[in-house]
Design an enzyme around this catalytic site. Sequence first.
Site, mmCIF file in Angstrom:
data_model
loop_
_atom_site.group_PDB
_atom_site.id
_atom_site.type_symbol
_atom_site.label_atom_id
_atom_site.label_comp_id
_atom_site.label_asym_id
_atom_site.label_seq_id
_atom_site.Cartn_x
_atom_site.Cartn_y
_atom_site.Cartn_z
ATOM 1 N N GLU A 285 -6.794 -1.475 -6.728
ATOM 2 C CA GLU A 285 -6.034 -0.445 -7.437
ATOM 3 C C GLU A 285 -4.977 -1.139 -8.284
ATOM 4 O O GLU A 285 -4.193 -1.943 -7.769
ATOM 5 C CB GLU A 285 -5.376 0.506 -6.440
ATOM 6 C CG GLU A 285 -6.381 1.424 -5.764
ATOM 7 C CD GLU A 285 -5.744 2.375 -4.758
ATOM 8 O OE1 GLU A 285 -6.044 3.577 -4.810
ATOM 9 O OE2 GLU A 285 -4.958 1.921 -3.907
ATOM 10 N N HIS B 209 -3.432 -3.584 -5.584
ATOM 11 C CA HIS B 209 -3.683 -3.223 -4.190
ATOM 12 C C HIS B 209 -5.127 -3.547 -3.822
ATOM 13 O O HIS B 209 -6.057 -2.876 -4.263
ATOM 14 C CB HIS B 209 -3.376 -1.731 -3.991
ATOM 15 C CG HIS B 209 -3.485 -1.290 -2.577
ATOM 16 N ND1 HIS B 209 -3.958 -0.055 -2.205
ATOM 17 C CD2 HIS B 209 -3.198 -1.941 -1.417
ATOM 18 C CE1 HIS B 209 -3.947 0.031 -0.899
ATOM 19 N NE2 HIS B 209 -3.496 -1.092 -0.392
ATOM 20 N N ASN C 125 -5.558 5.638 -0.511
ATOM 21 C CA ASN C 125 -4.893 6.036 0.735
ATOM 22 C C ASN C 125 -4.527 7.514 0.745
ATOM 23 O O ASN C 125 -4.438 8.135 1.805
ATOM 24 C CB ASN C 125 -3.656 5.178 0.987
ATOM 25 C CG ASN C 125 -4.030 3.842 1.614
ATOM 26 O OD1 ASN C 125 -5.074 3.732 2.244
ATOM 27 N ND2 ASN C 125 -3.207 2.835 1.424
ATOM 28 N N SER D 176 0.839 -1.201 0.000
ATOM 29 C CA SER D 176 0.000 0.000 0.000
ATOM 30 C C SER D 176 0.871 1.246 0.000
ATOM 31 O O SER D 176 0.338 2.350 -0.084
ATOM 32 C CB SER D 176 -0.959 -0.006 1.192
ATOM 33 O OG SER D 176 -0.332 -0.463 2.340
#
Length: 284
Positions: free
Chosen positions: A153, A141, A191, A120
């Site tokens: 992702e 991800h 994120n 991440s």
Amino acid sequence: MSEIESVAVVGAGFMGTGIAEAVAVAGMPVIVRDVDEAAMGRAGERIETSLARAVRGGKLSESDARAARERIELTTSLRAIDQADLVVEAVPEDERLKLSVMEAIAGVVSDGAVVASNTSSIPIAELAQAVSQPERVLGLHFFSPVPVMNLVEVVVALDTNEETIARSRRFVERLGKRPIETKDRSGFIVNMLLVPYLMAAVRMYEEGFASREDIDNGMKLGCGHPMGPLTLCDFIGLDVLYAVCDSLYEEFKRDEYAPPPLMKRMVASGRLGRKSGRGFYDYG
Ligand code: CAA
């Protein structure tokens, strides 16, 4: 262009087993590799529990859950992954560890295999350097809990080629999940948006501005989030979040990404959230 038909996951933690379960439920065989028998035992239990929960929730029939379990092979042998069309690295978020695992994967996989990392926060470009053909490396991800969250992702690094992206996108769609494409930049899409929000909640709590329950209820009941921010921090794991914050701060040097002092103290005291039994809340 060949489809991805068989998968290997290296690292049998919460994310690795979740990815393996999603692959098996979608009808593909998957090998999960970790270093020792104890890790394999825990992985097996985690998968059984999650499949049983899917059955209880009416997401899966008993027989489909059994068939999915049979598609998952747990092993401690790295050689066993050598026939996979896709290998997903899902070991803990530690750059040196991930680099050494990528190197080990590169040593055994076939030339045509796609090599993905579930990181991440670590640059895919760095991890790709450990693999002989970096054009077949990208980030995939997944989100936690993987069997439930319908997003992946797809992180395109500087060297990733079009074929790798196309094969990976089709694989994600076959899992019944939505791929979203992002460049190789710390935080990717989700994120980068989520972490400043979570850290603002931690600072609010740290300053004594409001109670943890009121902060969480504010976002749960006021904005319809399934979990409040402090509960979500505990769910993700404070050690994982701390690493993501560090990486975002290192990349952009913006205050909103800096981990608040309380987070650092909580990680140092082993208050990692749900997985260690206590974080912002106690989990008995
Ligand atoms: N397989 C399939 N479905 C499952 C399942 C499984 N193993 N476990 C649960 N489900 C389903 C349930 O059947 C239920 O479905 P319905 O809503 O259709 O009934 C749904 O998932 C919710 O399950 P529960 O009601 O049993 O559980 P809950 O209410 O405690 O919800 C939760 C749990 C799904 C985690 C929910 O609270 C949630 O969505 N939280 C937010 C999670 C989140 O934000 N994740 C992202 C974290 S960030 C990240 O991962 C990236 C990073 O890099 C840090």
